[in-house]
Design a protein around this motif. Structure first.
Motif, PDB file in Angstrom:
ATOM      1  N   CYS A 115       0.852  -1.185   0.000  1.00  0.00           N
ATOM      2  CA  CYS A 115       0.000   0.000   0.000  1.00  0.00           C
ATOM      3  C   CYS A 115       0.889   1.236   0.000  1.00  0.00           C
ATOM      4  O   CYS A 115       1.624   1.478   0.959  1.00  0.00           O
ATOM      5  CB  CYS A 115      -0.935   0.033   1.199  1.00  0.00           C
ATOM      6  SG  CYS A 115      -1.927   1.558   1.276  1.00  0.00           S
ATOM      7  N   ASN A 118       0.202   8.282  -0.240  1.00  0.00           N
ATOM      8  CA  ASN A 118       0.634   9.570  -0.778  1.00  0.00           C
ATOM      9  C   ASN A 118      -0.008  10.705   0.008  1.00  0.00           C
ATOM     10  O   ASN A 118      -1.210  10.654   0.312  1.00  0.00           O
ATOM     11  CB  ASN A 118       0.223   9.715  -2.247  1.00  0.00           C
ATOM     12  CG  ASN A 118       0.998   8.800  -3.167  1.00  0.00           C
ATOM     13  OD1 ASN A 118       2.037   8.280  -2.787  1.00  0.00           O
ATOM     14  ND2 ASN A 118       0.504   8.611  -4.361  1.00  0.00           N
ATOM     15  N   ASP A 131       0.873   2.241 -13.756  1.00  0.00           N
ATOM     16  CA  ASP A 131       1.363   1.357 -12.693  1.00  0.00           C
ATOM     17  C   ASP A 131       1.843   0.081 -13.373  1.00  0.00           C
ATOM     18  O   ASP A 131       1.037  -0.813 -13.674  1.00  0.00           O
ATOM     19  CB  ASP A 131       0.253   1.059 -11.685  1.00  0.00           C
ATOM     20  CG  ASP A 131      -0.095   2.258 -10.826  1.00  0.00           C
ATOM     21  OD1 ASP A 131       0.622   3.275 -10.913  1.00  0.00           O
ATOM     22  OD2 ASP A 131      -1.080   2.184 -10.079  1.00  0.00           O
ATOM     23  N   ILE A 141      -5.873  -2.389  -9.366  1.00  0.00           N
ATOM     24  CA  ILE A 141      -5.382  -1.327  -8.496  1.00  0.00           C
ATOM     25  C   ILE A 141      -6.575  -0.780  -7.725  1.00  0.00           C
ATOM     26  O   ILE A 141      -7.644  -0.558  -8.302  1.00  0.00           O
ATOM     27  CB  ILE A 141      -4.733  -0.185  -9.304  1.00  0.00           C
ATOM     28  CG1 ILE A 141      -3.624  -0.715 -10.213  1.00  0.00           C
ATOM     29  CG2 ILE A 141      -4.222   0.905  -8.379  1.00  0.00           C
ATOM     30  CD1 ILE A 141      -2.434  -1.260  -9.488  1.00  0.00           C
ATOM     31  N   SER A 143      -7.580   2.438  -5.248  1.00  0.00           N
ATOM     32  CA  SER A 143      -7.094   3.754  -4.838  1.00  0.00           C
ATOM     33  C   SER A 143      -8.144   4.452  -3.983  1.00  0.00           C
ATOM     34  O   SER A 143      -9.278   4.673  -4.428  1.00  0.00           O
ATOM     35  CB  SER A 143      -6.777   4.588  -6.088  1.00  0.00           C
ATOM     36  OG  SER A 143      -6.380   5.897  -5.744  1.00  0.00           O
ATOM     37  N   SER A 145      -9.338   7.726  -1.583  1.00  0.00           N
ATOM     38  CA  SER A 145      -9.137   9.161  -1.380  1.00  0.00           C
ATOM     39  C   SER A 145      -9.654   9.587  -0.011  1.00  0.00           C
ATOM     40  O   SER A 145     -10.788   9.270   0.350  1.00  0.00           O
ATOM     41  CB  SER A 145      -9.863   9.966  -2.461  1.00  0.00           C
ATOM     42  OG  SER A 145      -9.284   9.774  -3.721  1.00  0.00           O
ATOM     43  N   PHE A 152      -9.221  13.429 -10.480  1.00  0.00           N
ATOM     44  CA  PHE A 152      -8.519  12.252 -10.990  1.00  0.00           C
ATOM     45  C   PHE A 152      -8.606  12.262 -12.506  1.00  0.00           C
ATOM     46  O   PHE A 152      -9.692  12.421 -13.083  1.00  0.00           O
ATOM     47  CB  PHE A 152      -9.164  10.991 -10.416  1.00  0.00           C
ATOM     48  CG  PHE A 152      -8.449   9.710 -10.741  1.00  0.00           C
ATOM     49  CD1 PHE A 152      -7.111   9.548 -10.457  1.00  0.00           C
ATOM     50  CD2 PHE A 152      -9.142   8.642 -11.293  1.00  0.00           C
ATOM     51  CE1 PHE A 152      -6.454   8.349 -10.730  1.00  0.00           C
ATOM     52  CE2 PHE A 152      -8.511   7.444 -11.568  1.00  0.00           C
ATOM     53  CZ  PHE A 152      -7.161   7.309 -11.289  1.00  0.00           C
ATOM     54  N   VAL A 173     -13.467   5.611  -3.630  1.00  0.00           N
ATOM     55  CA  VAL A 173     -12.515   4.550  -3.972  1.00  0.00           C
ATOM     56  C   VAL A 173     -12.608   4.272  -5.472  1.00  0.00           C
ATOM     57  O   VAL A 173     -13.690   4.000  -5.989  1.00  0.00           O
ATOM     58  CB  VAL A 173     -12.788   3.249  -3.189  1.00  0.00           C
ATOM     59  CG1 VAL A 173     -11.758   2.182  -3.559  1.00  0.00           C
ATOM     60  CG2 VAL A 173     -12.773   3.510  -1.685  1.00  0.00           C
ATOM     61  N   HIS A 185      -2.916   7.470 -15.803  1.00  0.00           N
ATOM     62  CA  HIS A 185      -3.766   8.183 -14.859  1.00  0.00           C
ATOM     63  C   HIS A 185      -2.910   9.153 -14.037  1.00  0.00           C
ATOM     64  O   HIS A 185      -1.683   9.017 -13.975  1.00  0.00           O
ATOM     65  CB  HIS A 185      -4.488   7.202 -13.925  1.00  0.00           C
ATOM     66  CG  HIS A 185      -3.551   6.296 -13.177  1.00  0.00           C
ATOM     67  ND1 HIS A 185      -2.985   5.175 -13.751  1.00  0.00           N
ATOM     68  CD2 HIS A 185      -3.064   6.350 -11.916  1.00  0.00           C
ATOM     69  CE1 HIS A 185      -2.201   4.575 -12.878  1.00  0.00           C
ATOM     70  NE2 HIS A 185      -2.236   5.280 -11.747  1.00  0.00           N
ATOM     71  N   ASN A 204      -3.904   9.659  -0.090  1.00  0.00           N
ATOM     72  CA  ASN A 204      -4.330   8.637  -1.039  1.00  0.00           C
ATOM     73  C   ASN A 204      -3.671   7.310  -0.676  1.00  0.00           C
ATOM     74  O   ASN A 204      -2.463   7.253  -0.455  1.00  0.00           O
ATOM     75  CB  ASN A 204      -3.955   9.042  -2.458  1.00  0.00           C
ATOM     76  CG  ASN A 204      -4.239   7.953  -3.470  1.00  0.00           C
ATOM     77  OD1 ASN A 204      -3.336   7.390  -4.072  1.00  0.00           O
ATOM     78  ND2 ASN A 204      -5.504   7.623  -3.648  1.00  0.00           N
ATOM     79  N   THR A 206      -2.996   3.628  -2.169  1.00  0.00           N
ATOM     80  CA  THR A 206      -3.036   2.847  -3.405  1.00  0.00           C
ATOM     81  C   THR A 206      -2.582   1.429  -3.118  1.00  0.00           C
ATOM     82  O   THR A 206      -1.421   1.200  -2.756  1.00  0.00           O
ATOM     83  CB  THR A 206      -2.143   3.472  -4.490  1.00  0.00           C
ATOM     84  OG1 THR A 206      -2.559   4.811  -4.733  1.00  0.00           O
ATOM     85  CG2 THR A 206      -2.279   2.691  -5.796  1.00  0.00           C
ATOM     86  N   ARG A 208      -1.863  -2.479  -4.173  1.00  0.00           N
ATOM     87  CA  ARG A 208      -1.422  -3.263  -5.327  1.00  0.00           C
ATOM     88  C   ARG A 208      -0.994  -4.658  -4.878  1.00  0.00           C
ATOM     89  O   ARG A 208      -0.623  -4.853  -3.715  1.00  0.00           O
ATOM     90  CB  ARG A 208      -0.237  -2.588  -6.019  1.00  0.00           C
ATOM     91  CG  ARG A 208      -0.467  -1.148  -6.436  1.00  0.00           C
ATOM     92  CD  ARG A 208       0.772  -0.623  -7.139  1.00  0.00           C
ATOM     93  NE  ARG A 208       0.627   0.739  -7.615  1.00  0.00           N
ATOM     94  CZ  ARG A 208       1.253   1.786  -7.103  1.00  0.00           C
ATOM     95  NH1 ARG A 208       2.060   1.616  -6.075  1.00  0.00           N
ATOM     96  NH2 ARG A 208       1.078   2.986  -7.616  1.00  0.00           N
TER      97      ARG A 208
END
Length: 212
Positions: A115, A118, A131, A141, A143, A145, A152, A173, A185, A204, A206, A208
């Motif tokens: 994760c 940011n 990514d 992915i 993400s 907020s 975005f 999300v 993006h 944020n 993210t 993965r």
């Protein structure tokens, strides 16, 4: 263009890409506490790109591996380069949210191992990118907020493809995978403001699946 999506709890961004509005709100207290725990052990830092530029967005990571960038390139590492220690473990509220959001978007069985967190402040942005440092592109992915609203930008498989702008609010999300997994993006320059819970910043998360 900016779609009028405020009345829609779920919106398609592209084939395989879904925006789930407010999906993270039931977990916001647990998420904020988990962020504080992670950043106490692995503080935010401004990483350097391979080209020698310092990123305006501050970052840190939790999970089995963390995404890092420096003059050597972009990659995942099991060790925090600042401390020389493993990254903090991924908090349970993080993992649960990512798995549930992915399933709601049509990607059941997603189990993130990384994760990236940011921190945006007014005036910062994240340029268009893919990514593509993960080993398995069949994994989506996710993400999340939190904090100040943002815009975005979601494009296509080429950097030059047109982008569609989606307004993001606290708790939204975005999930993308399948045919959209490698779409470019980014996040437009964050406007000034103050969120009642997080103040003058946007966080944020993210998620993965970086390893095989």
């Amino acid at each position: 263009m900016i779609p009028d999506l405020f009345a829609e709890p779920r919106a398609a961004m592209a084939p395989g890409a879904v925006l789930l509005r407010g999906f993270a709100l039931p977990r916001e207290t647990a998420l904020r506490a988990a962020i504080d725990t992670v950043t106490a052990e692995a503080p935010f830092r401004h990483m350097t790109t391979p080209g020698g530029f310092t990123m305006s967005v501050a970052m840190t990571t939790c999970g089995e591996v963390g995404w890092v960038t420096d003059r050597k390139g972009y990659r995942y590492s099991p060790v925090d380069p600042l401390s020389g220690k493993p990254w903090p473990a991924m908090p349970a509220p993080f993992r649960a949210l990512a798995t549930e959001a992915a399933a709601a978007a049509g990607y059941p069985g997603f189990h993130p191992d990384s994760c990236l967190i940011n921190r945006y402040t007014p005036g910062t942005r994240l340029s268009l990118h893919q990514d593509q440092d993960e080993k398995d592109f069949s994994q989506p992915i996710v993400s999340v907020s939190l904090g100040l609203p943002a815009t975005f930008q979601f494009g296509g498989p080429r950097r030059t493809d047109p982008t569609v702008k989606f307004p993001l609010s606290h708790g939204d999300v975005a999930v993308w995978g399948g045919p959209s997994r490698l779409f470019f993006h980014g996040v437009a320059t964050l406007k000034d403001g103050a969120h009642p819970l997080l103040g003058r910043k946007r966080i944020n998360l993210t998620f993965r699946r970086a390893l095989e």
